[in-house]
Design a protein around this motif. Sequence first.
Motif, PDB file in Angstrom:
ATOM      1  N   TYR A   4      -5.632  10.083  -2.703  1.00  0.00           N
ATOM      2  CA  TYR A   4      -5.217  11.040  -1.675  1.00  0.00           C
ATOM      3  C   TYR A   4      -4.019  11.869  -2.140  1.00  0.00           C
ATOM      4  O   TYR A   4      -3.298  12.436  -1.323  1.00  0.00           O
ATOM      5  CB  TYR A   4      -4.878  10.309  -0.367  1.00  0.00           C
ATOM      6  CG  TYR A   4      -3.868   9.178  -0.512  1.00  0.00           C
ATOM      7  CD1 TYR A   4      -2.496   9.421  -0.459  1.00  0.00           C
ATOM      8  CD2 TYR A   4      -4.275   7.872  -0.683  1.00  0.00           C
ATOM      9  CE1 TYR A   4      -1.575   8.403  -0.588  1.00  0.00           C
ATOM     10  CE2 TYR A   4      -3.364   6.834  -0.810  1.00  0.00           C
ATOM     11  CZ  TYR A   4      -2.017   7.107  -0.757  1.00  0.00           C
ATOM     12  OH  TYR A   4      -1.098   6.087  -0.883  1.00  0.00           O
ATOM     13  N   ASN A  51      -1.043   7.494   4.684  1.00  0.00           N
ATOM     14  CA  ASN A  51      -1.927   6.827   3.729  1.00  0.00           C
ATOM     15  C   ASN A  51      -1.243   5.695   2.987  1.00  0.00           C
ATOM     16  O   ASN A  51      -1.855   4.654   2.728  1.00  0.00           O
ATOM     17  CB  ASN A  51      -2.480   7.847   2.730  1.00  0.00           C
ATOM     18  CG  ASN A  51      -3.599   8.685   3.307  1.00  0.00           C
ATOM     19  OD1 ASN A  51      -4.659   8.177   3.650  1.00  0.00           O
ATOM     20  ND2 ASN A  51      -3.372   9.983   3.443  1.00  0.00           N
ATOM     21  N   THR A 105      -3.204   8.862  -7.174  1.00  0.00           N
ATOM     22  CA  THR A 105      -3.814   8.260  -5.995  1.00  0.00           C
ATOM     23  C   THR A 105      -4.972   9.126  -5.516  1.00  0.00           C
ATOM     24  O   THR A 105      -4.978  10.346  -5.706  1.00  0.00           O
ATOM     25  CB  THR A 105      -2.794   8.116  -4.852  1.00  0.00           C
ATOM     26  OG1 THR A 105      -2.234   9.399  -4.562  1.00  0.00           O
ATOM     27  CG2 THR A 105      -1.695   7.154  -5.228  1.00  0.00           C
ATOM     28  N   THR A 142      -6.794   2.444  -4.493  1.00  0.00           N
ATOM     29  CA  THR A 142      -6.125   3.702  -4.178  1.00  0.00           C
ATOM     30  C   THR A 142      -6.133   4.682  -5.348  1.00  0.00           C
ATOM     31  O   THR A 142      -5.760   5.834  -5.186  1.00  0.00           O
ATOM     32  CB  THR A 142      -4.658   3.452  -3.767  1.00  0.00           C
ATOM     33  OG1 THR A 142      -3.953   2.842  -4.865  1.00  0.00           O
ATOM     34  CG2 THR A 142      -4.592   2.543  -2.555  1.00  0.00           C
ATOM     35  N   GLU A 187      -3.488  15.501  -0.829  1.00  0.00           N
ATOM     36  CA  GLU A 187      -3.101  15.634   0.577  1.00  0.00           C
ATOM     37  C   GLU A 187      -1.604  15.506   0.787  1.00  0.00           C
ATOM     38  O   GLU A 187      -1.082  15.914   1.820  1.00  0.00           O
ATOM     39  CB  GLU A 187      -3.806  14.558   1.420  1.00  0.00           C
ATOM     40  CG  GLU A 187      -5.321  14.660   1.436  1.00  0.00           C
ATOM     41  CD  GLU A 187      -5.933  13.540   2.261  1.00  0.00           C
ATOM     42  OE1 GLU A 187      -5.217  12.969   3.112  1.00  0.00           O
ATOM     43  OE2 GLU A 187      -7.114  13.236   2.066  1.00  0.00           O
ATOM     44  N   THR A 188      -0.900  14.924  -0.180  1.00  0.00           N
ATOM     45  CA  THR A 188       0.523  14.633  -0.015  1.00  0.00           C
ATOM     46  C   THR A 188       1.427  15.699  -0.637  1.00  0.00           C
ATOM     47  O   THR A 188       2.636  15.499  -0.708  1.00  0.00           O
ATOM     48  CB  THR A 188       0.859  13.272  -0.643  1.00  0.00           C
ATOM     49  OG1 THR A 188       0.704  13.353  -2.069  1.00  0.00           O
ATOM     50  CG2 THR A 188      -0.061  12.190  -0.116  1.00  0.00           C
ATOM     51  N   TYR A 191      -2.845   1.876   3.019  1.00  0.00           N
ATOM     52  CA  TYR A 191      -3.293   1.186   1.820  1.00  0.00           C
ATOM     53  C   TYR A 191      -2.403  -0.002   1.461  1.00  0.00           C
ATOM     54  O   TYR A 191      -2.839  -0.944   0.805  1.00  0.00           O
ATOM     55  CB  TYR A 191      -3.368   2.168   0.646  1.00  0.00           C
ATOM     56  CG  TYR A 191      -4.613   3.016   0.681  1.00  0.00           C
ATOM     57  CD1 TYR A 191      -5.810   2.555   0.152  1.00  0.00           C
ATOM     58  CD2 TYR A 191      -4.606   4.281   1.264  1.00  0.00           C
ATOM     59  CE1 TYR A 191      -6.961   3.321   0.193  1.00  0.00           C
ATOM     60  CE2 TYR A 191      -5.754   5.062   1.315  1.00  0.00           C
ATOM     61  CZ  TYR A 191      -6.924   4.577   0.771  1.00  0.00           C
ATOM     62  OH  TYR A 191      -8.068   5.327   0.821  1.00  0.00           O
ATOM     63  N   TYR A 224      -9.574  18.037  -4.996  1.00  0.00           N
ATOM     64  CA  TYR A 224      -8.258  18.670  -4.873  1.00  0.00           C
ATOM     65  C   TYR A 224      -8.391  20.117  -4.384  1.00  0.00           C
ATOM     66  O   TYR A 224      -7.577  20.585  -3.581  1.00  0.00           O
ATOM     67  CB  TYR A 224      -7.531  18.636  -6.221  1.00  0.00           C
ATOM     68  CG  TYR A 224      -7.411  17.254  -6.838  1.00  0.00           C
ATOM     69  CD1 TYR A 224      -7.268  16.127  -6.033  1.00  0.00           C
ATOM     70  CD2 TYR A 224      -7.464  17.072  -8.220  1.00  0.00           C
ATOM     71  CE1 TYR A 224      -7.161  14.856  -6.596  1.00  0.00           C
ATOM     72  CE2 TYR A 224      -7.354  15.814  -8.786  1.00  0.00           C
ATOM     73  CZ  TYR A 224      -7.214  14.708  -7.973  1.00  0.00           C
ATOM     74  OH  TYR A 224      -7.116  13.460  -8.523  1.00  0.00           O
ATOM     75  N   VAL A 276      -8.977  20.313  -0.593  1.00  0.00           N
ATOM     76  CA  VAL A 276      -7.720  20.171   0.156  1.00  0.00           C
ATOM     77  C   VAL A 276      -6.954  21.492   0.167  1.00  0.00           C
ATOM     78  O   VAL A 276      -6.423  21.906   1.200  1.00  0.00           O
ATOM     79  CB  VAL A 276      -6.853  19.049  -0.455  1.00  0.00           C
ATOM     80  CG1 VAL A 276      -5.474  19.010   0.214  1.00  0.00           C
ATOM     81  CG2 VAL A 276      -7.539  17.703  -0.301  1.00  0.00           C
ATOM     82  N   SER A 296       0.938  12.968   5.638  1.00  0.00           N
ATOM     83  CA  SER A 296      -0.237  12.371   5.005  1.00  0.00           C
ATOM     84  C   SER A 296       0.166  11.278   4.023  1.00  0.00           C
ATOM     85  O   SER A 296      -0.492  10.230   3.945  1.00  0.00           O
ATOM     86  CB  SER A 296      -1.046  13.448   4.282  1.00  0.00           C
ATOM     87  OG  SER A 296      -2.173  12.892   3.658  1.00  0.00           O
ATOM     88  N   LYS A 297       1.236  11.499   3.295  1.00  0.00           N
ATOM     89  CA  LYS A 297       1.715  10.478   2.348  1.00  0.00           C
ATOM     90  C   LYS A 297       2.146   9.216   3.088  1.00  0.00           C
ATOM     91  O   LYS A 297       1.758   8.097   2.732  1.00  0.00           O
ATOM     92  CB  LYS A 297       2.872  11.025   1.512  1.00  0.00           C
ATOM     93  CG  LYS A 297       3.458   9.994   0.544  1.00  0.00           C
ATOM     94  CD  LYS A 297       4.501  10.608  -0.358  1.00  0.00           C
ATOM     95  CE  LYS A 297       5.187   9.538  -1.195  1.00  0.00           C
ATOM     96  NZ  LYS A 297       4.243   8.708  -1.970  1.00  0.00           N
ATOM     97  N   TYR A 324      -0.497  13.831  11.438  1.00  0.00           N
ATOM     98  CA  TYR A 324      -1.788  13.751  10.741  1.00  0.00           C
ATOM     99  C   TYR A 324      -2.946  13.889  11.725  1.00  0.00           C
ATOM    100  O   TYR A 324      -3.894  14.634  11.489  1.00  0.00           O
ATOM    101  CB  TYR A 324      -1.867  12.414  10.002  1.00  0.00           C
ATOM    102  CG  TYR A 324      -3.079  12.253   9.119  1.00  0.00           C
ATOM    103  CD1 TYR A 324      -3.058  12.702   7.797  1.00  0.00           C
ATOM    104  CD2 TYR A 324      -4.240  11.638   9.582  1.00  0.00           C
ATOM    105  CE1 TYR A 324      -4.162  12.546   6.969  1.00  0.00           C
ATOM    106  CE2 TYR A 324      -5.345  11.489   8.766  1.00  0.00           C
ATOM    107  CZ  TYR A 324      -5.299  11.943   7.456  1.00  0.00           C
ATOM    108  OH  TYR A 324      -6.395  11.800   6.652  1.00  0.00           O
TER     109      TYR A 324
END
Length: 358
Positions: free
Chosen positions: A241, A130, A239, A143, A244-245, A134, A269, A272, A126-127, A59
């Motif tokens: 984020y 993050n 979520t 989140t 990103e995942t 969190y 979104y 990203v 990323s998953k 990341y």
Amino acid sequence: MKIIDWYILKRYLATFFVMLIMFIPIGIVIDVSEKINKILAKKVPFLEVAAYYGHFTIYFANLLFPIFLFLSVIWFTSKLANNTEIIAILGSGISFERFLRPYIVGATFISILALLMGFFFVPKASKGFNDFRYQYLKNNAETRQSSDVYKQISDNEYIYVSSFSYTNKTGYNFNLESFKDNKLVYKITAGSIKWNDADSTYTLSAYNKRTVGADGDILESAPTKKFKFNFKPDDLTPTIYAAETMTLGQLNRFIEKEQARGSANINAYLVVKYKKYSIPTSAFILTIIAVAVSSMKRRGGMGINLALGISLAFVYIFFDKVFGTMAEKSTFSPLIAVWIPNITFGFLAIYLLRNARR
């Protein structure tokens, strides 16, 4: 390729990867020093911490990729200039464009690597990154979108929930409206809506339904009633984020679904998605700027080139963050916002390249 091309290309790639290897441990040490107290207080298992820093490495490297690339090119090109190697190369009759060829080859290799990382490896990192933050580090941080959730669940159906707790899988003040030819067909309201894992249904409490008819409306009510809707809690409140995942294919399908549902976060979104292409492209632009800036032997030596390079790199990151946030929080086009840094620095690259050739 000639010997000089291989020489420059090897220096290009070696310096870039060495800089990654040097700075990533520094980033890990700084991150550990900031978070060690919370990690110890939460008694986080060692394997989870180790996995987190594995994800952090990928990341962090992807996040600061432009800076690492820019500084590495300036570093070794400045050394070539200080050793008068560039003067010798250009004095032998090689044009500046021909001198740039191994740099462009190196940028192509790095760009493809960054593209593949962004498509397949960075989403997983990323998953993990993050999820850990969190779960263990951000106390009571939100989140997911939990209030005023509005979604289009089909071509003619819209739902609204005033608040939704993902932990309890329960929402409050639920409304569902169904339309046909822009006319209301029926409306369902409920005091609460709760997801049932056992049979993938929802239980509506204080249920009421009003069906609009030509000869009068039909009213229906019940203390509780079960329904099977075509959305799940993850669809209702993804979520913050989530994008990103996801790999590129997953992200495209997710965006298509969220656009159909009228998601308020669609711009975030799209930012990203577009960055998966813009960041690898920046490898070419930043390489040309770095070569143009550092190919001349300066009185101040490498320090002047590095200072200028660091300044330009942080201006690029600043542009990227400012316009990305602007697109996420307003109606500004995500595509334009993501590409503004590359377009701006692309013109700068052309200007510097013309001056360097002189």
